[in-house]
Design an enzyme around this catalytic site. Structure first.
Site, PDB file in Angstrom:
ATOM      1  N   HIS A 176       0.854  -1.190   0.000  1.00 51.91           N
ATOM      2  CA  HIS A 176       0.000   0.000   0.000  1.00 51.91           C
ATOM      3  C   HIS A 176       0.885   1.233   0.000  1.00 51.91           C
ATOM      4  CE1 HIS A 176      -3.423   2.621   0.711  1.00 51.91           C
ATOM      5  NE2 HIS A 176      -2.606   3.307   1.491  1.00 51.91           N
ATOM      6  N   ASP A 213     -15.290   2.662   6.750  1.00 55.33           N
ATOM      7  CA  ASP A 213     -14.208   3.520   6.272  1.00 55.33           C
ATOM      8  C   ASP A 213     -14.645   4.358   5.083  1.00 55.33           C
ATOM      9  OD1 ASP A 213     -11.384   4.420   6.039  1.00 55.33           O
ATOM     10  OD2 ASP A 213     -11.585   3.415   4.104  1.00 55.33           O
ATOM     11  N   ARG A 215     -14.436  12.876   6.321  1.00 52.12           N
ATOM     12  CA  ARG A 215     -13.174  13.561   6.641  1.00 52.12           C
ATOM     13  C   ARG A 215     -12.743  14.495   5.527  1.00 52.12           C
ATOM     14  NH1 ARG A 215      -9.615   8.901   6.775  1.00 52.12           N
ATOM     15  NH2 ARG A 215      -7.935  10.411   7.011  1.00 52.12           N
ATOM     16  N   SER A 269      -7.926   4.056   8.682  1.00 51.96           N
ATOM     17  CA  SER A 269      -8.552   3.970   7.366  1.00 51.96           C
ATOM     18  C   SER A 269      -7.802   2.971   6.485  1.00 51.96           C
ATOM     19  CB  SER A 269      -8.558   5.353   6.703  1.00 51.96           C
ATOM     20  OG  SER A 269      -9.001   5.277   5.361  1.00 51.96           O
ATOM     21  N   LYS A 296      -8.910  -1.601   5.946  1.00 58.25           N
ATOM     22  CA  LYS A 296      -9.125  -2.238   4.638  1.00 58.25           C
ATOM     23  C   LYS A 296      -8.086  -3.318   4.372  1.00 58.25           C
ATOM     24  CE  LYS A 296      -9.148   1.840   2.821  1.00 58.25           C
ATOM     25  NZ  LYS A 296      -9.191   3.046   1.996  1.00 58.25           N
TER      26      LYS A 296
END
Length: 426
Positions: A84, A163, A170, A185, A189
């Site tokens: 990620h 999320d 947000r 967040s 996931k």
């Protein structure tokens, strides 16, 4: 047990800690629509200013996971690893990385997203490949992981739905930059995704969410801790995003450059970071004996890329889209490129049509910025320095405005760039 949302907001506003039951109730009730958007907005701002302690953050992340499903890859014949990135300009690394790691015997379930603002989205890039599709069912994903070894696709709506709702909130309440909220967040996931190992690419610099090494380090340590505690082997690399990665920022432009990397060429910084992340993923998945550099050099990674694209309906041999208009910016003088600001290039690509201001906006597949010289490279007056690509010629002027102060040529070469700044593990 039901709680009073107003009392929880007040407690957090005044610096108190929420207990496990309060957090689980809040996340469940908000996802179900029982806690109003303005109440969760107030809670997000209270967290922005007062943070979450380690116990609160762990429960907050778990509660978000529990609002949806978890994927299970235990039926696969090979170990799983994912990557990620916190997002940047020219960050095309997923495209060569996923097939490269798969070529090393590791399954890569890469659930990706779309771009917003100056940062590009992996799905937008791949959708410039004719026929390629982002939406796969869980069954299709698992079949492709077993047959091909890598999949890059959209995350299903069933993964951490809390999320999705909280992220949108947000975005419009100026609470995006909260480290606990960013960490929960991302990790809700990724943990729900079910991968066995996770490598985090935490960007630092003008084109990144985190502009300081200290903030990036805090975010990385927080996410590594959440992953490790959840049983996912998690490592983070802090990487430079003060200048764009590679020579392109834009959708089809970045696909083309990624294919060059898989073919054994491409910009040295893209190759360096791809290999650094690949080695971390392969090691975390327990395949230390394999060197990804070999799989890149002998064409195995390119073979997987072609199979991966075909498996999702794409044609790896089809010409990529090109923009209708180009505008070349010449070097103003003889010298060395002393500055290529990542934010400036990202905003220029966005203004040219490569990105979107709202998640429902379309993007231009061929739009973006091409750098003919990277930071530290020598140029001669009049040589091409940048080429702007767009379908709408009127966009060029606004892109040039933001690039004017972002790209400089001088006499003294800057210090050599370090792409990987730091490694953080549990």
């Amino acid at each position: 047990m039901a709680h009073d949302a107003v009392q929880l907001i007040k407690h957090k506003r005044d610096g108190g800690a929420l207990d496990d039951d309060q957090i689980r109730w809040l996340i469940r009730a908000y996802t179900a629509g029982e806690v109003a958007e303005e109440q969760m907005s107030a809670m997000a701002m209270a967290i922005f200013f007062n943070g979450l302690d380690a116990a609160e953050l762990a429960t907050w992340t778990t509660a978000m996971i529990e609002t949806g499903e978890r994927l299970d890859f235990s039926s696969l014949s090979r170990p799983t690893a994912d990557k990620h990135s916190t997002g940047g300009v020219g960050d095309k690394i997923t495209l060569p990385l996923a097939p490269l790691v798969a070529a090393c015997g590791v399954a890569v379930p890469q659930l990706s997203g779309r771009g917003l603002g100056h940062t590009g989205g992996t799905l937008d890039k791949l959708e410039s490949v004719p026929g390629w599709r982002a939406d796969l069912s869980t069954a299709e994903m698992i079949t492709q992981l077993e047959d091909v070894g890598a999949v890059v696709c959209a995350a299903g709506s069933g993964l951490a739905p809390a999320d999705k709702k909280l992220y949108a909130l947000r975005d419009v309440t100026a609470t995006v930059e909260s480290i606990p909220l960013i960490a929960s967040s991302i990790m809700s996931k990724k943990i729900a995704e079910g991968t066995g190992a996770l490598v985090l690419d935490v960007k630092v610099g003008t084109g990144a969410f985190m502009t300081s090494v200290e903030d990036a380090r805090t975010l990385a340590r927080t996410m590594v801790g959440l992953g490790t505690d959840a049983g996912v082997r998690t490592v983070a690399l802090l990487t430079d995003m003060s200048t764009p990665l590679g020579r392109t920022a834009g959708n089809a432009l970045e696909v083309r450059e990624s294919v060059e990397v898989l073919a054994g060429g491409g910009p040295s910084d893209v190759v360096e970071l791809t290999l650094a992340l690949a080695r971390e993923m392969v090691a975390a998945a327990g395949r230390d004996e394999v060197d990804p550099a070999d799989a890149l050099a002998d064409g195995r990674a390119m073979d997987v890329w072609r199979r991966m694209v075909r498996a999702q309906g794409g044609d790896p041999d089809a010409p990529l889209p090109t923009a209708r208009h180009t505008h070349t910016v010449p070097a103003p003088a003889d010298g060395v490129v002393t500055r290529v600001d990542a934010m400036a290039v990202g905003l220029a690509a966005w203004r040219l049509g490569a990105g979107r201001a709202r998640k429902e906006d379309p993007v231009q597949a061929g739009a973006g910025v091409e750098l003919h010289a990277q930071l530290g490279e020598r140029v001669r007056a009049g040589d091409p320095l940048l080429t702007l690509h767009t379908d709408d010629e009127h966009r060029v002027e606004r892109a040039l405005e933001v690039l004017a102060a972002g790209v400089e040529v001088g006499e003294e070469a800057p210090a050599p760039r370090t792409v990987v700044l730091e490694r953080i593990a549990s």
